[in-house]
Write an enzyme that holds these catalytic residues in place. Structure first.
Site, PDB file in Angstrom:
ATOM      1  N   HIS A  61       0.809  -1.221   0.000  1.00  0.00           N
ATOM      2  CA  HIS A  61       0.000   0.000   0.000  1.00  0.00           C
ATOM      3  C   HIS A  61       0.843   1.271   0.000  1.00  0.00           C
ATOM      4  CE1 HIS A  61       0.150   0.841   4.458  1.00  0.00           C
ATOM      5  NE2 HIS A  61       0.228  -0.463   4.567  1.00  0.00           N
ATOM      6  N   ASP A 162       5.826   1.798   6.827  1.00  0.00           N
ATOM      7  CA  ASP A 162       4.537   1.127   6.626  1.00  0.00           C
ATOM      8  C   ASP A 162       3.737   1.948   5.634  1.00  0.00           C
ATOM      9  OD1 ASP A 162       2.106  -0.106   6.792  1.00  0.00           O
ATOM     10  OD2 ASP A 162       1.721   0.406   8.871  1.00  0.00           O
ATOM     11  N   GLU A 193      -5.206   1.419   2.428  1.00  0.00           N
ATOM     12  CA  GLU A 193      -5.075   0.213   3.268  1.00  0.00           C
ATOM     13  C   GLU A 193      -5.328   0.538   4.719  1.00  0.00           C
ATOM     14  OE1 GLU A 193      -3.025  -2.862   5.782  1.00  0.00           O
ATOM     15  OE2 GLU A 193      -2.752  -0.695   5.737  1.00  0.00           O
ATOM     16  N   GLU A 194      -4.809   1.677   5.159  1.00  0.00           N
ATOM     17  CA  GLU A 194      -4.828   2.009   6.583  1.00  0.00           C
ATOM     18  C   GLU A 194      -6.235   2.298   7.116  1.00  0.00           C
ATOM     19  OE1 GLU A 194      -2.452   1.509   8.517  1.00  0.00           O
ATOM     20  OE2 GLU A 194      -0.565   1.724   7.432  1.00  0.00           O
ATOM     21  N   ASP A 216       3.944  -6.256   3.276  1.00  0.00           N
ATOM     22  CA  ASP A 216       3.676  -5.190   4.247  1.00  0.00           C
ATOM     23  C   ASP A 216       4.571  -5.398   5.476  1.00  0.00           C
ATOM     24  OD1 ASP A 216       2.469  -3.018   5.549  1.00  0.00           O
ATOM     25  OD2 ASP A 216       0.437  -3.670   5.067  1.00  0.00           O
ATOM     26  N   HIS A 302       3.530   2.365  13.177  1.00  0.00           N
ATOM     27  CA  HIS A 302       2.561   3.455  13.370  1.00  0.00           C
ATOM     28  C   HIS A 302       3.079   4.555  14.302  1.00  0.00           C
ATOM     29  CE1 HIS A 302      -1.280   1.441  11.578  1.00  0.00           C
ATOM     30  NE2 HIS A 302      -0.220   1.344  10.815  1.00  0.00           N
TER      31      HIS A 302
END
Ligand SMILES: [Zn+2]
Length: 336
Positions: A61, A162, A193-194, A216, A302
């Site tokens: 992503h 990410d 995606e998130e 990922d 994250h």
């Protein structure tokens, strides 16, 4: 490769606003691809034609977690909501950057340190009044965490590893297979995606692959007093067994394990107790697609400083390339 990583992780691409990232990737892959298109949701589909009748879909992503402005008060402070799984404990003192280049500092109201909810935070862009603030940022504007890439040698840290590091794995795989691809391969650089694996869902429907592989990041259990998890930085590509979105197909798990052993690719196995990837929607498209995930071990997922190991990235590229050249006798082509 580090220059490529830096260029992609420093790009602006909150969910739904991935254009700057896809434009860069499109330019990088153009000399190596047979066909390139962008769909309505902002997925970039990059095709490499092969000699067999099978189609592999890889997905990484392009979007990153971020914020969206919800309110501007009379003193010029902005309130915001999360876009994707922002970790509120990592926010205060960090900076947010908007597409225009405007930068704001994240502050918080008085109160207990235990209550670090986003509702108690605000963004200060240095504007003294609402009117001044609104010359730069409006309600509905999306922002990202602003942080530069840092090269630590074997390891690197940046925001949005990410999943820009997954995008790098796909770009490098495409370059390395050159004209030797055994199968049709669609490299999908997926959007949103998130916020719920949204881009990969429609891309998988369009591609209708015979084998689906997400690339990922995953968490690690190798820092002081970390939650128990059998994945470490530097121990190679992580072959996914299961996460919240997917039980990796046993044949895909075996394919990846056998290829890694055969080619001497450093690897480990991953059980992720919470979280998912694009493979979560690829495997349930149409009548079902055998799917798995190649995971890049990543610390501090994250946060503004997600850390990966260059050796792990290399191992993931080698594994993806090996899949493109494998016989895939266990994955017959669908009649499409
Ligand atoms: Zn991700």
């Amino acid at each position: 490769m580090k220059d490529l990583i830096q260029r992609l992780v420093e790009s602006f691409g909150p969910s739904g606003y991935e254009t700057a990232v896809t434009d860069t990737i499109r330019e990088l892959v153009a000399p190596h691809a047979d066909d390139i298109s962008i769909d309505a949701l902002g997925n970039l589909l990059v095709w490499k034609k092969g000699s067999s009748d099978r189609t592999i879909m890889f997905s990484a992503h392009t979007d990153e977690i971020g914020v969206v402005v919800t309110h501007v008060d009379e003193n010029g402070f902005l309130r915001f909501s999360n876009v994707g799984g922002l970790d509120s404990q990592t926010l205060v003192g960090n900076r947010v950057r908007f597409a225009s280049g405007t930068i704001g500092v994240i502050g918080r109201e008085k109160g207990s340190l235990k209550d670090l909810s986003i509702e108690k935070m605000f963004l200060d862009i240095g504007a003294p009044t609402r009117d001044e603030a609104q010359k730069q940022v409006r309600v509905g504007d999306f922002g990202i965490i602003h942080r530069e890439f840092v090269d630590l040698g074997q390891r690197m840290a940046a925001k949005s590893m990410d999943d820009r590091i997954g995008c790098v794995v796909l770009i490098e795989t495409l370059k390395r297979i050159g004209s030797r691809s055994a199968h049709n391969v669609c490299f999908v650089f997926s959007s949103q995606e998130e916020v719920g694996l949204r881009g990969a869902r429609t891309a998988a429907f369009a591609v209708n692959p015979d084998l689906g592989i997400a690339v990922d990041v995953t968490r690690t259990g190798d820092t002081p007093e970390a939650a128990r998890m059998d994945v470490s930085l530097g121990k190679g590509a992580a072959i996914k067994i299961k996460d919240s979105s997917l039980v990796a197909h046993p044949k895909v798990r075996s394919l990846m394990t056998n290829l890694a052993e055969h080619h001497g690719i450093k690897h480990q196995f991953e059980v992720l107790e919470r979280g998912g990837t694009d493979a979560g929607v690829i495997h349930i498209t149409h009548e079902g697609v055998p799917s798995g995930t190649i995971s890049i071990p990543c610390r501090y997922v994250h946060s503004a400083s997600e850390m990966v190991d260059i050796g792990d990235v290399e191992a993931c590229i080698q594994l993806a390339e090996a899949i493109c050249q494998a016989e895939l006798t266990e994955f017959p082509a669908k009649s499409k």
